[in-house]
Design a protein around this motif. Structure first.
Motif, PDB file in Angstrom:
ATOM      1  N   GLY A  38      54.260  84.344  45.774  1.00  9.53           N
ATOM      2  CA  GLY A  38      52.911  84.851  45.636  1.00  9.53           C
ATOM      3  C   GLY A  38      52.426  85.691  46.804  1.00  9.53           C
ATOM      4  N   SER A  72      53.230  88.305  44.020  1.00 12.53           N
ATOM      5  CA  SER A  72      53.029  87.912  42.610  1.00 12.53           C
ATOM      6  C   SER A  72      53.484  88.992  41.629  1.00 12.53           C
ATOM      7  N   ASP A  76      51.833  84.673  38.710  1.00  8.49           N
ATOM      8  CA  ASP A  76      51.306  83.702  39.667  1.00  8.49           C
ATOM      9  C   ASP A  76      52.228  82.483  39.708  1.00  8.49           C
TER      10      ASP A  76
END
Length: 333
Positions: A38, A72, A76
């Motif tokens: 992420g 990301s 996510d």
């Protein structure tokens, strides 16, 4: 004539089979790991994954290649975990908070002020208790390798200096959409406001929320100091990352390559912790140049710890009191 043709075809067939068999025996199958995270390419998480990649590719002599995607790009944390379950992605490294819907026991890491120090966090995460939590991921089609570090979450705000729970009374603090985090901030007197991370900067800029909580690295790299004036080293939650791999992919790897991946995971864990802690100290010092940074005394931090005790009682059944007891006992050894 017909017999001759059949004989020739048989010879060609057998020769082709032998050739194919020899080619198969002489070749080694290769594997590709698609790894997504992420955080961005300036983070300790990204640098640690590159370190893992280099170790695996070198030790496997190219039999395993690792493609790394940051920021990301593959989705996510939750989406990437689901991709691992479906066998569409091989590796990711989420924070533990988004893992709770998959394995409720991971909620133990959301308990406020659980780990007094990084050393005690390491002790628990690398113990049999930590291994039990990693093993639970096999129930959802994921192989847990090791715990990396995200770090302690700290409070920033645009309102005032914070030294006591009374200072956050009524403050609109953005949190993740996590029930335990919401209850912890309510217990401290704040008005927690769950919000997507991508909306946070503009929300602070527009005054929709007064503050937020994240590790120092996130606060600095996301330029939150441009819209926040005060920071406090509350350290209210220690957040690990979990380096994980799709169980279906892991099961296909030969034993020698499994060992290479696991050895690289352990080395990258140690590298990640050293790097993340060094970076966080540097980020905190840099933030002192652009924000008022308050370092709590032990007595002041104890007031926050006292305020959130009801959260432990409320979530004991969800997490499992025995797991909480095991974690606390491990720290006391």
């Amino acid at each position: 004539m017909r017999k001759t043709i059949i004989a020739v075809l048989l010879v060609l067939f057998l020769a082709g089979g032998l050739f194919a068999e020899g080619r198969q025996e002489g070749a080694e199958e290769t594997y590709k790991i698609t790894a997504g995270i992420g955080l961005n390419d300036k983070s300790a998480q990204y640098e640690s994954l590159i370190y893992f990649k280099e170790l695996v590719e070198k030790e496997s002599a190219g039999r395993i290649t690792v493609d790394v995607y940051h920021s990301s790009q593959l989705g996510d944390d939750r989406e990437m975990m689901e991709a691992l379950q479906r066998g569409e992605q091989e590796m990711t490294c989420p924070s533990t908070a988004p893992m709770v819907p998959f394995v409720p026991e991971y909620g133990v890491f959301d308990l406020p002020f659980l780990f007094p120090s990084e050393a005690e966090a390491d002790k628990v995460l690398d113990s049999a208790v930590g291994q039990q939590l990693l093993d639970k991921l096999s129930d959802i089609g994921i192989k847990g390798l090791v715990f990396w570090e995200n770090g302690y979450r700290n409070l920033t705000n645009s309102y005032q200096t914070v030294r006591t729970p009374a200072d956050v009374k009524g403050m609109r603090v953005r949190t993740m959409e996590n029930p335990m985090h919401l209850d912890a901030w309510r217990a401290m007197g704040a008005n927690p406001t769950p919000m997507a991370f991508g909306e946070l900067f503009s929300a602070m800029q527009q005054g929709v929320v007064d503050g937020q909580e994240n590790p120092w690295g996130t606060i600095y790299l996301q330029n939150f100091f441009e819209v926040q004036d005060y920071a406090t080293d509350t350290g209210h939650v220690y957040s690990p990352f979990v380096l994980m791999i799709a169980q279906s992919f892991w099961d296909r790897l030969p034993a020698d390559l499994q060992k290479i991946v696991m050895d690289a995971a352990v080395k990258s864990r140690d590298h990640n912790r050293e790097l993340n802690r060094r970076y966080n100290k540097e980020y905190m010092e840099k933030l002192k140049d652009v924000m008022e940074v308050t370092v709590l005394t032990p007595a002041e931090k104890a007031e926050f710890q006292k305020a959130v005790q009801p959260v432990y009682a409320k979530y004991a059944d969800t997490i499992g009191q025995s797991l909480i007891d095991d974690v606390l006992a491990e720290m006391k050894k």
